[in-house]
Design an enzyme around this catalytic site. Structure first.
Site, PDB file in Angstrom:
ATOM      1  N   THR B  26       0.864  -1.174   0.000  1.00  0.00           N
ATOM      2  CA  THR B  26       0.000   0.000   0.000  1.00  0.00           C
ATOM      3  C   THR B  26       0.902   1.226   0.000  1.00  0.00           C
ATOM      4  O   THR B  26       1.962   1.227   0.618  1.00  0.00           O
ATOM      5  CB  THR B  26      -0.996  -0.019   1.177  1.00  0.00           C
ATOM      6  OG1 THR B  26      -1.956   1.013   0.993  1.00  0.00           O
ATOM      7  CG2 THR B  26      -0.326   0.181   2.529  1.00  0.00           C
ATOM      8  N   CYS B  32      -2.506   7.648   8.156  1.00  0.00           N
ATOM      9  CA  CYS B  32      -3.110   6.322   8.092  1.00  0.00           C
ATOM     10  C   CYS B  32      -2.119   5.278   8.610  1.00  0.00           C
ATOM     11  O   CYS B  32      -0.916   5.517   8.624  1.00  0.00           O
ATOM     12  CB  CYS B  32      -3.475   5.952   6.658  1.00  0.00           C
ATOM     13  SG  CYS B  32      -4.591   7.118   5.871  1.00  0.00           S
ATOM     14  N   HIS B  49      -5.439  -0.769   5.142  1.00  0.00           N
ATOM     15  CA  HIS B  49      -4.981   0.626   5.148  1.00  0.00           C
ATOM     16  C   HIS B  49      -6.019   1.397   5.972  1.00  0.00           C
ATOM     17  O   HIS B  49      -7.061   1.777   5.470  1.00  0.00           O
ATOM     18  CB  HIS B  49      -4.912   1.127   3.698  1.00  0.00           C
ATOM     19  CG  HIS B  49      -4.343   2.502   3.530  1.00  0.00           C
ATOM     20  ND1 HIS B  49      -3.369   2.786   2.608  1.00  0.00           N
ATOM     21  CD2 HIS B  49      -4.618   3.676   4.123  1.00  0.00           C
ATOM     22  CE1 HIS B  49      -3.079   4.085   2.649  1.00  0.00           C
ATOM     23  NE2 HIS B  49      -3.837   4.642   3.566  1.00  0.00           N
TER      24      HIS B  49
END
Lengths: 212, 165
Positions: B26, B32, B49
């Protein structure tokens, strides 16, 4: 009603005009500041998923120089002025006369970061004051801050408010181009991301039927 | 088997799974948190995520379970169990939760990175999944890629290049 179904074409057209007026003033300020001709595209207003939004900016991993402000007042939201590092170098050079400023690799010159911060401040200020005059709403920007990092990491920060409501964002994206740079593709973007609660306020101020 | 194993992508507020030799990645983690839950024996990995700490903040319907720490991790756990992984052999690695902008406002939203990390750790602990490695905090964006055959998590940042945890 899901957030993303609330918007008609009329609504998007109004937001386009918002972007047009704001970025028009910002491009004029930039042109005066650098004493050069600056071109601006017709803004693009799109309802996109978060992942698509990163693609608009060139992919989540793209490293860009961005100036971020929060908007407060009648309308809240986030605003980003985003530049590729090479263009930021040029602009910082023109403002400070220091040709050693380089945003392509750290450590970044303090003076350079400060110059870009001020640039972002001036441009966003003229964007927002035009918007404020046009809508008769009070909009105050926070103190800007600069980040030179992966655009995905930077933009997701402006999506936090929206992310509590939806997986989609309305992006008001305006591209500005500096004609004296031949490479063509060097351009900056303004991203305006109103918080979900601010859309009805903007529409009402501009006399559009809200959420029919 | 092709020599170039393909990579499974995980988007923002998204969950995905991979089995060796495929890796999973990712990109552009800021505040995040990227959560990797894996089992070396079956070489299966799930990655989330995570964007927000708590699904009770949500005003959306239906909720995207991949977006919140308190829903994404149970989801990973459940799916991996369904795929035949023994829950006791699950391990986790986490990265992200940076503070991208040095704001000094009282707005709780601005502290989202550290809050995400706390929520992810809480949720993992509730399911008794040990965290064997982490790279959290700081103020730079990360791209992570996990290899389920070796259990290595590669973390790339703009300023520091690639590290392995």
């Amino acid at each position: 009603m899901p957030f993303m179904n609330q918007f008609s074409q009329d609504h998007l057209d109004v937001l386009k005009e918002v972007g047009n007026i704001g970025a028009g003033h910002a491009a004029t300020s930039l042109s005066k500041l650098l004493d050069r001709k600056i071109d601006m595209n017709i803004p693009d207003v799109r309802l996109v998923s978060f992942n698509e939004m990163m693609d608009i900016a060139g992919g989540a991993e793209q490293v860009l120089v961005s100036v971020f402000l929060r908007l407060e007042g009648d309308v809240s939201g986030s605003m980003f002025f985003v530049l590729p590092p090479e263009q930021a170098n040029r602009m910082a050079f023109q403002m400070t006369g220091d040709e050693k400023i380089n945003f392509s690799s750290p450590p970044y010159s303090e003076m350079g970061v400060s110059a870009i911060n001020e640039l972002g401040n001036i441009l966003s200020g003229s964007y927002l004051s035009a918007l404020s005059d046009f809508t008769n709403l009070s909009i105050q920007p926070s103190v800007p801050s600069v980040s030179i990092d992966m655009i995905g990491a930077v933009l997701s920060f402006g999506l936090l408010e929206l992310s509590q409501v939806s997986d989609h964002a309305i992006v008001i994206d305006t591209c500005i181009k500096d004609n004296s740079i031949n490479s063509g593709e060097v351009r900056g973007h303004f991203f305006l991301l109103p918080d979900p609660g601010s859309f009805p306020i903007i529409f009402k101020a501009l006399g559009v039927q809200d959420h029919e | 088997m092709s020599s170039v194993a393909s990579v499974v992508k995980v988007g923002i507020a998204d969950i995905n799974y991979a089995t060796a030799p495929r890796s999973i990645r990712t990109s552009g983690l800021g505040s995040c948190v990227g959560v990797v839950v894996y089992d070396l024996k079956t070489q299966i990995v799930g990655m989330a995520h995570v964007m927000l700490p708590d699904s009770s903040m949500s005003k959306e319907t239906p909720k995207n379970t991949a977006k919140y720490a308190d829903t994404a991790i149970p989801e990973l756990y459940k799916t991996l169990k369904y795929k035949g992984v023994q829950p006791y052999s699950l391990k986790a690695k986490i990265a992200g939760g940076a503070q991208m902008f040095p704001f000094s406002t009282s707005n709780e939203m601005m502290r989202i990175g550290p809050r995400n990390v706390e929520a992810v750790k809480d949720s993992l602990q509730q399911l008794r999944i040990p965290i064997v490695a982490e790279d959290c905090g700081g103020n730079s964006g990360r791209t992570i890629e996990f290899h389920p055959d070796t259990g290595i998590l590669q973390v790339r940042t703009v300023n520091k290049g690639v590290s392995e945890i």
